[in-house]
Write a protein that holds these residues in place. Structure first.
Motif, mmCIF file in Angstrom:
data_model
loop_
_atom_site.group_PDB
_atom_site.id
_atom_site.type_symbol
_atom_site.label_atom_id
_atom_site.label_comp_id
_atom_site.label_asym_id
_atom_site.label_seq_id
_atom_site.Cartn_x
_atom_site.Cartn_y
_atom_site.Cartn_z
ATOM 1 N N GLN A 168 3.286 0.498 8.161
ATOM 2 C CA GLN A 168 2.912 -0.699 6.721
ATOM 3 C C GLN A 168 4.035 -0.904 5.625
ATOM 4 N N VAL A 169 4.590 -0.209 5.727
ATOM 5 C CA VAL A 169 6.397 -0.618 4.840
ATOM 6 C C VAL A 169 7.303 -1.444 5.668
ATOM 7 N N LEU A 170 7.448 -1.299 6.970
ATOM 8 C CA LEU A 170 8.323 -2.612 7.161
ATOM 9 C C LEU A 170 7.709 -3.815 7.321
ATOM 10 N N LEU A 171 6.241 -3.600 7.588
ATOM 11 C CA LEU A 171 5.611 -5.137 8.070
ATOM 12 C C LEU A 171 5.507 -5.903 6.087
ATOM 13 N N PHE A 208 6.818 -8.765 5.462
ATOM 14 C CA PHE A 208 6.605 -10.445 4.952
ATOM 15 C C PHE A 208 6.850 -10.740 3.857
ATOM 16 N N ILE A 209 6.768 -10.004 2.838
ATOM 17 C CA ILE A 209 7.258 -10.405 1.500
ATOM 18 C C ILE A 209 9.136 -11.749 1.312
ATOM 19 N N ILE A 258 -2.970 -16.344 2.092
ATOM 20 C CA ILE A 258 -2.802 -15.337 2.959
ATOM 21 C C ILE A 258 -2.177 -14.128 3.282
ATOM 22 N N VAL A 259 -0.931 -14.446 2.790
ATOM 23 C CA VAL A 259 0.680 -13.157 2.707
ATOM 24 C C VAL A 259 0.318 -12.490 0.852
ATOM 25 N N PRO A 260 0.235 -13.114 0.334
ATOM 26 C CA PRO A 260 0.224 -11.960 -1.007
ATOM 27 C C PRO A 260 -1.435 -11.195 -0.629
ATOM 28 N N GLN A 261 -2.059 -11.797 -0.684
ATOM 29 C CA GLN A 261 -3.147 -10.452 -0.104
ATOM 30 C C GLN A 261 -2.835 -9.322 0.943
ATOM 31 N N LEU A 312 -0.092 -8.868 1.577
ATOM 32 C CA LEU A 312 0.520 -7.716 0.777
ATOM 33 C C LEU A 312 0.450 -6.500 0.208
ATOM 34 N N VAL A 313 -1.125 -6.723 -0.621
ATOM 35 C CA VAL A 313 -1.208 -6.119 -1.413
ATOM 36 C C VAL A 313 -1.972 -4.946 -0.795
ATOM 37 N N HIS A 314 -2.599 -5.076 0.163
ATOM 38 C CA HIS A 314 -3.152 -4.337 0.899
ATOM 39 C C HIS A 314 -2.609 -3.545 1.803
ATOM 40 N N MET A 315 -1.199 -3.398 2.120
ATOM 41 C CA MET A 315 -0.218 -2.986 2.765
ATOM 42 C C MET A 315 0.145 -2.239 2.053
#
Length: 316
Positions: free
Chosen positions: A39-42, A46-47, A92-95, A97-100
């Protein structure tokens, strides 16, 4: 959204008075992986992709607005497409990132409704814009003598407005038919953002009517633009083949190359996203990442935004 909220509230009241089953008021997103290191790698990937996406698409929009040499139909439609790209990625992406980085990966029913509506809205708008952009290329190559007379600012404005309005209508129909279904029991979704097929799989009632409505809307927003794109490029290829000068053929192909590559990437990943077998969930997630996260980043690179930026600076 107000109508859907009233619909959900009515369902909850009916539930309290007639049954002991619990209506779903929030959805649990399982994401791409449950491993903390993954999840940290993703999150880092993603960011990084999102920052490149935002920078590239916003740069295109700013260049088209400030550079008078780019005030032509081709770049006007590209500006609209970049805006839809940026908004779609931001939805899509910011949400994700928060969930990760959070332990409780949930979305309320209304948040899910809003994300689903915007996801469908920007996707449908992009489909229509790609068709309009192919028509613009057809007019420029096949009928250059009347291009400036037909593709006026007023006509271009109406075409762009029609693309955004069609996106609203398609999204409104799909979202309404999806979210007005009864949802009870399981609320776990093995994905990182909302998609209508995933919601239909959790519905407690008969989904046949909703599936037919979504299918028909999909035919309208996919088949119609694809047909126009194929016809436009068929005419373009025929016109280019008739050209006797090699330089004219190369110039014609160069003006269409970027758009054609974006069309292939957009529709190719979209088809793979919605035609992936249910048994291949992990493959479906990877294709969704390509469609919803990576594609918006590639579009500015394909259109060579940095070269346009350097040209604008040199002219000034």
């Amino acid at each position: 959204i107000i109508m859907l909220s009233h619909c959900q509230t009515t369902k909850i009241h009916l539930n309290m008075s007639h049954t002991n089953q619990t209506w779903v008021t929030e959805f649990l997103l399982l994401g791409l992986s449950d491993d903390p290191q993954t999840q940290v790698l993703l999150f880092v990937l993603f960011i990084g992709v999102y920052l490149v996406t935002a920078l590239g698409n916003l740069l295109i929009i700013i260049l088209v607005l400030v550079d008078s040499h780019l005030h032509i139909p081709t770049y006007f439609f590209l500006c609209n497409f970049s805006l839809a790209d940026f908004c779609s990625s931001t939805n899509i992406v910011p949400q994700a990132l928060v969930h990760m980085l959070s332990k409780r990966k949930v979305l309320s029913f209304m948040d899910w409704a809003a994300q689903l509506f915007l996801y469908l809205f920007f996707g449908a708008t992009q489909c229509a814009l790609l068709a309009v952009m192919s028509y613009d290329r057809y007019m420029a190559i096949c009928d250059p003598m009347h291009y400036s007379l037909i593709m006026t600012r007023k006509v271009c404005g109406y075409l762009a407005l029609g693309c955004w309005v069609s996106g609203v209508l398609i999204s409104l129909v799909d979202t309404t038919f999806t979210l007005c279904l009864p949802y009870q029991g399981d609320n776990r979704i093995a994905h990182f953002f909302c998609k209508a097929p995933l919601l239909l799989a959790l519905a407690s009632g008969d989904t046949h009517r909703s599936q037919m409505a979504i299918f028909l809307m999909g035919v309208v927003i996919l088949l119609t633009p694809v047909s126009l794109i194929l016809v436009s490029y068929g005419c373009i290829i025929e016109t280019v083949i008739r050209m006797k000068m090699t330089s004219g053929m190369l110039k014609a192909f160069s003006t269409c190359g970027s758009h054609l590559l974006v069309v292939i990437l957009f529709y190719g990943s979209a088809i793979m996203t919605y035609m992936t077998p249910r048994s291949s969930k992990e493959q479906g997630k990877l294709v969704s990442v390509l469609y919803a996260v990576v594609n918006p980043m590639l579009n500015p690179l394909i259109y060579n935004v940095m070269r346009a930026f350097r040209n604008a600076v040199n002219r000034r």
